[in-house]
Design a protein around this motif. Structure first.
Motif, PDB file in Angstrom:
ATOM      1  N   GLN A 272      -3.487 -10.115 -22.341  1.00  0.00           N
ATOM      2  CA  GLN A 272      -2.377 -10.404 -21.505  1.00  0.00           C
ATOM      3  C   GLN A 272      -1.676 -11.548 -21.702  1.00  0.00           C
ATOM      4  OE1 GLN A 272      -3.646  -9.997 -17.503  1.00  0.00           O
ATOM      5  NE2 GLN A 272      -4.768  -7.761 -17.851  1.00  0.00           N
ATOM      6  N   LEU A 273      -2.116 -12.604 -21.999  1.00  0.00           N
ATOM      7  CA  LEU A 273      -1.312 -13.950 -22.403  1.00  0.00           C
ATOM      8  C   LEU A 273      -0.462 -13.542 -23.619  1.00  0.00           C
ATOM      9  CD1 LEU A 273      -3.513 -16.686 -21.283  1.00  0.00           C
ATOM     10  CD2 LEU A 273      -1.631 -16.108 -20.284  1.00  0.00           C
ATOM     11  N   LYS A 274      -1.117 -13.040 -24.308  1.00  0.00           N
ATOM     12  CA  LYS A 274      -0.356 -12.891 -25.899  1.00  0.00           C
ATOM     13  C   LYS A 274       0.730 -12.101 -25.905  1.00  0.00           C
ATOM     14  CE  LYS A 274      -4.781 -13.247 -28.497  1.00  0.00           C
ATOM     15  NZ  LYS A 274      -5.503 -12.487 -29.365  1.00  0.00           N
ATOM     16  N   LYS A 275       0.812 -11.014 -24.904  1.00  0.00           N
ATOM     17  CA  LYS A 275       1.914  -9.987 -24.817  1.00  0.00           C
ATOM     18  C   LYS A 275       3.086 -10.641 -24.104  1.00  0.00           C
ATOM     19  CE  LYS A 275      -0.825  -5.986 -25.621  1.00  0.00           C
ATOM     20  NZ  LYS A 275      -1.459  -4.539 -25.081  1.00  0.00           N
ATOM     21  N   LEU A 276       3.716 -11.450 -24.682  1.00  0.00           N
ATOM     22  CA  LEU A 276       4.719 -12.098 -23.910  1.00  0.00           C
ATOM     23  C   LEU A 276       5.964 -11.520 -24.186  1.00  0.00           C
ATOM     24  CD1 LEU A 276       4.041 -16.020 -24.381  1.00  0.00           C
ATOM     25  CD2 LEU A 276       3.751 -14.399 -22.172  1.00  0.00           C
ATOM     26  N   PRO A 277       7.133 -11.378 -23.307  1.00  0.00           N
ATOM     27  CA  PRO A 277       8.083 -10.311 -23.636  1.00  0.00           C
ATOM     28  C   PRO A 277       9.132 -11.437 -24.620  1.00  0.00           C
ATOM     29  CG  PRO A 277       8.444 -11.878 -21.522  1.00  0.00           C
ATOM     30  CD  PRO A 277       7.055 -12.062 -21.812  1.00  0.00           C
ATOM     31  N   LYS A 278       9.989 -10.767 -25.177  1.00  0.00           N
ATOM     32  CA  LYS A 278      11.086 -11.353 -26.172  1.00  0.00           C
ATOM     33  C   LYS A 278      11.953 -12.147 -25.532  1.00  0.00           C
ATOM     34  CE  LYS A 278      10.678  -7.546 -29.224  1.00  0.00           C
ATOM     35  NZ  LYS A 278      11.457  -6.067 -30.098  1.00  0.00           N
ATOM     36  N   VAL A 279      12.211 -11.923 -24.406  1.00  0.00           N
ATOM     37  CA  VAL A 279      13.374 -12.842 -23.599  1.00  0.00           C
ATOM     38  C   VAL A 279      12.811 -13.712 -22.512  1.00  0.00           C
ATOM     39  CG1 VAL A 279      15.651 -12.831 -22.470  1.00  0.00           C
ATOM     40  CG2 VAL A 279      15.155 -10.988 -24.332  1.00  0.00           C
ATOM     41  N   ASN A 280      12.938 -14.945 -22.184  1.00  0.00           N
ATOM     42  CA  ASN A 280      12.552 -15.746 -21.214  1.00  0.00           C
ATOM     43  C   ASN A 280      10.967 -15.792 -21.367  1.00  0.00           C
ATOM     44  OD1 ASN A 280      15.066 -16.279 -19.989  1.00  0.00           O
ATOM     45  ND2 ASN A 280      14.846 -14.267 -18.830  1.00  0.00           N
ATOM     46  N   LYS A 281      10.762 -16.359 -22.453  1.00  0.00           N
ATOM     47  CA  LYS A 281       9.098 -16.240 -22.901  1.00  0.00           C
ATOM     48  C   LYS A 281       8.573 -17.437 -22.010  1.00  0.00           C
ATOM     49  CE  LYS A 281       8.932 -14.893 -27.533  1.00  0.00           C
ATOM     50  NZ  LYS A 281       8.428 -15.190 -28.964  1.00  0.00           N
ATOM     51  N   GLU A 282       9.255 -18.575 -21.906  1.00  0.00           N
ATOM     52  CA  GLU A 282       8.788 -19.810 -20.892  1.00  0.00           C
ATOM     53  C   GLU A 282       8.707 -19.402 -19.519  1.00  0.00           C
ATOM     54  OE1 GLU A 282      10.861 -23.319 -21.642  1.00  0.00           O
ATOM     55  OE2 GLU A 282      10.545 -23.215 -23.736  1.00  0.00           O
ATOM     56  N   LEU A 283       9.682 -18.668 -19.105  1.00  0.00           N
ATOM     57  CA  LEU A 283       9.544 -18.293 -17.743  1.00  0.00           C
ATOM     58  C   LEU A 283       8.553 -17.289 -17.707  1.00  0.00           C
ATOM     59  CD1 LEU A 283      10.778 -18.056 -14.783  1.00  0.00           C
ATOM     60  CD2 LEU A 283      12.376 -16.102 -15.537  1.00  0.00           C
TER      61      LEU A 283
END
Length: 638
Positions: free
Chosen positions: A392-403
């Motif tokens: 779940q942590l690996k699958k970060l979105p392409k936009v606003n990753k830090e958010l």
């Protein structure tokens, strides 16, 4: 409230819990409710719903308003009013009651069958009269068309007492040695009695002859059934004109659900048109059970439906969760057949109930490697849970990753807090479809260099550095994934607390620093703008005049613009001052406004030329008229 479930049928026990003594004061009762959880959670539908020692029978009046119960000691009857939820009256009797029946819709006419062969009649005011039957009675029914009472008991005869004539009639002779129960169909008046031989005899009260015989004992016994004695008829009840239910002493029949109270049950009564069940037990407290599958709650306690619905939404552990159901074959495998008949095993249906702790202990002794298998399964489950979290942590979105990473960290902190304390969790933005576009569309990318973001988040630099490091670690994990990896040790609690305190101290300095940086950036931007302005060469600008208008000067356009910015009142005053507007009163008391249209310069010049032309024509006309007059007089021209 205690909840039990069998065959997916939930039974709510409304009478469980501790009962408070009558001699306690209200103050002590409130103090006990504050201290004792069981006392606070108990539900008391009817006040003082109990007997001094034992309750023998319980019934509900035909109108459903009164609940009558008999018990000992001393023998007595108590009547409870469901509209007032309290005791209405209590009457003491001479001997114990076998059974009783209400002949009226309320409690005004009651007949009691005592264990000393006496039949006692009560009216609304109290005792009326009593008589005696030849043999000990076990049950009786009332035939409304003929006003006859039918008594069955330790005899082959069915005794008939006519209440209109006040005398005994000829009894009905049955083929049984003894009769246990009887009932009369309210539709067509058929009389039925259950015998100790397991038969049901049906009689017609009009002809006083037997019209049918049912051998229930023979039909209930099959090859698979295990019985020690001949089944006798223990219960009999009509339901409509063509349906009749028969109960046997050996419990033959299909089980819908069952109740297992702590004490023996003497009598059971179903509240009419509802799912409430009342029981008379070998204990002072009478039982009240609510089974929603059988029907709704009575009108006087309709809140039970809402209460059970709330319990369905928040399920708790039932009574049978602490017990394990085992069959006889399971007991042979565990080597516990010698416990049959002991308090450790409770016989139930085709097996037994035993304590779950005893079951696990015996199973561990029989199979010593069961714990190792259990431990391996638990370790495997933990590893799968950590892998699921890592994915779940690996699958970060392409936009606003830090958010997104910030929201994930906050969610983990909430989960840790909910483990310690039961806190209602709120929905996460990442899983909410309404905010889905914020992590997909680049237009929603957070600009960390903007003035608003930097002033609202003074410590964003430190936090963003931590998150960027974490993002780099996640990228490395994607490249170098392993099957089993240990979690990195976290910082001690002292380091975290000191770090948080330092962040709080540096918050004001970070805000000032950000403001100074913003002022310097604005100063640099102004200097660059001045430098660009000096380098640019000014060029003449041309303006286009609209069609139909005449250009006079820039001053006129400025005054016109000022006039347009003024209010209507100011413009009217200015027009009246210039003479283009006149205000006058009419005869009826109203106001009259007269406007003079403003002419342009071209119209003025044209008007002046027309005026000169008219003046020239007038002078020419005058000169021509003067010559004609002189000619008529004969004067010569000079």
């Amino acid at each position: 409230m205690q909840v039990s479930s069998l065959n997916e049928v939930k039974i709510y026990s409304l009478s469980c819990g501790k009962s408070l003594p009558e001699w306690l004061s209200d103050r002590k009762k409130r103090a006990l409710q504050k201290k004792d959880v069981d006392v606070r959670r108990r539900i008391e539908l009817i006040q003082d719903f109990e007997m001094p020692t034992v309750c023998t029978t319980i019934k509900v009046s035909k109108d459903g308003q009164y609940i009558l119960a008999t018990g000992t000691y001393k023998p007595r009857v108590r009547c409870y009013d469901t509209y007032q939820l309290s005791l209405k009256f209590e009457r003491c009797l001479d001997s114990e009651v076998v059974t009783f029946e209400t002949l009226s819709d309320d409690y005004s006419k009651i007949v009691f069958l005592h264990n000393d062969r006496y039949i006692e009649f009560h009216s609304q005011s109290g005792f009326y009269c009593k008589t005696r039957i030849p043999k000990f009675g076990r049950d009786f029914s009332y035939h409304y068309p003929s006003c006859d009472l039918y008594f069955v008991g330790a005899s082959s005869e069915v005794y008939r007492l006519n209440l209109e004539q006040g005398r005994y009639l000829n009894p009905l002779q049955t083929d049984a040695a003894e009769n246990n129960v009887c009932d009369i169909n309210s539709v067509h008046g058929l009389f039925a009695t259950g015998t100790i031989e397991g038969r049901v005899e049906c009689w017609d009260p009009r002809t006083r002859s037997r019209v049918g015989l049912l051998d229930c004992a023979l039909s209930s016994v099959t090859a698979d059934s295990e019985i020690n004695s001949l089944p006798t008829i223990s219960a009999l009840k009509f339901n409509g004109a063509l349906t009749m239910a028969v109960g046997t002493s050996t419990g033959q029949g299909k089980i819908f659900t069952s109740l297992e109270p702590e004490h023996d049950i003497n009598d059971v009564c179903l509240y009419p048109n509802s799912g409430m069940l009342l029981t008379a037990n070998e204990t002072p407290k009478m039982g009240i059970y609510y089974i929603p599958v059988l029907g709704p709650a009575p009108r006087w306690c309709s809140f039970l439906d809402n209460l059970t619905e709330e319990l369905e939404e928040n399920p708790e552990s039932t009574v049978y969760d602490d017990y394990k159901f085992v069959t006889k074959k399971d007991l042979e495998n565990l080597g516990l057949t010698h416990l049959i008949g002991s308090p450790f095993l409770r016989a139930y249906m085709h097996g037994f109930f035993m304590d779950i702790r005893l079951y696990h202990k015996v199973k561990l002794m029989v199979n010593p490697f069961a714990y190792e298998e259990y431990r391996k399964d638990k370790i495997r489950q933990k590893i799968e849970e950590t892998r699921a979290q890592r994915v779940q942590l690996k699958k970060l979105p392409k936009v606003n990753k830090e958010l997104a990473l910030k929201l994930i960290e906050e969610e983990e902190e909430k989960q840790k807090s909910t483990w310690k304390k039961k806190v209602k969790s709120l929905p996460n933005i990442l899983t909410d479809d309404r905010f889905k576009v914020m992590f997909e569309n680049p237009d929603f990318q957070v600009d960390e260099e903007s003035e608003e973001f930097r002033l609202l988040n003074p410590l964003v630099s430190k936090i963003s550095e931590k998150r960027k490091k974490k993002l780099r670690l996640l990228e490395q994990q994607e490249l170098h994934e392993k099957e089993e990896e240990e979690e990195p040790e976290g910082k001690p609690s002292d380091a975290e607390s000191s770090e948080s305190s330092d962040d709080e101290k540096d918050w004001v300095e970070e805000v000032r620093k950000q403001r100074r940086l913003l002022h310097q950036e604005e100063k640099v931007k102004r200097q660059e703008q001045l430098r660009e302005d000096r380098q640019t060469v000014l060029k003449p600008q041309f303006y286009e005049i609209k069609a139909g208008e005449e250009f006079r000067s820039f001053k006129d356009s400025a005054t016109k613009q000022k006039l347009m910015n003024k209010t209507l009142e100011d413009r009217l005053k200015l027009e009246a001052k210039n003479g283009t507007l006149s205000i006058s009163d009419t005869t009826v008391g109203s106001k009259q406004l007269t406007f003079t249209l403003k002419r342009s310069e071209q119209q003025k010049k044209q008007q002046e030329a027309e005026k000169l032309h008219r003046q020239e024509r007038k002078t020419l006309c005058r000169s021509a008229g003067h010559l004609k007059s002189r000619h008529r007089r004969g004067r010569p021209f000079h």
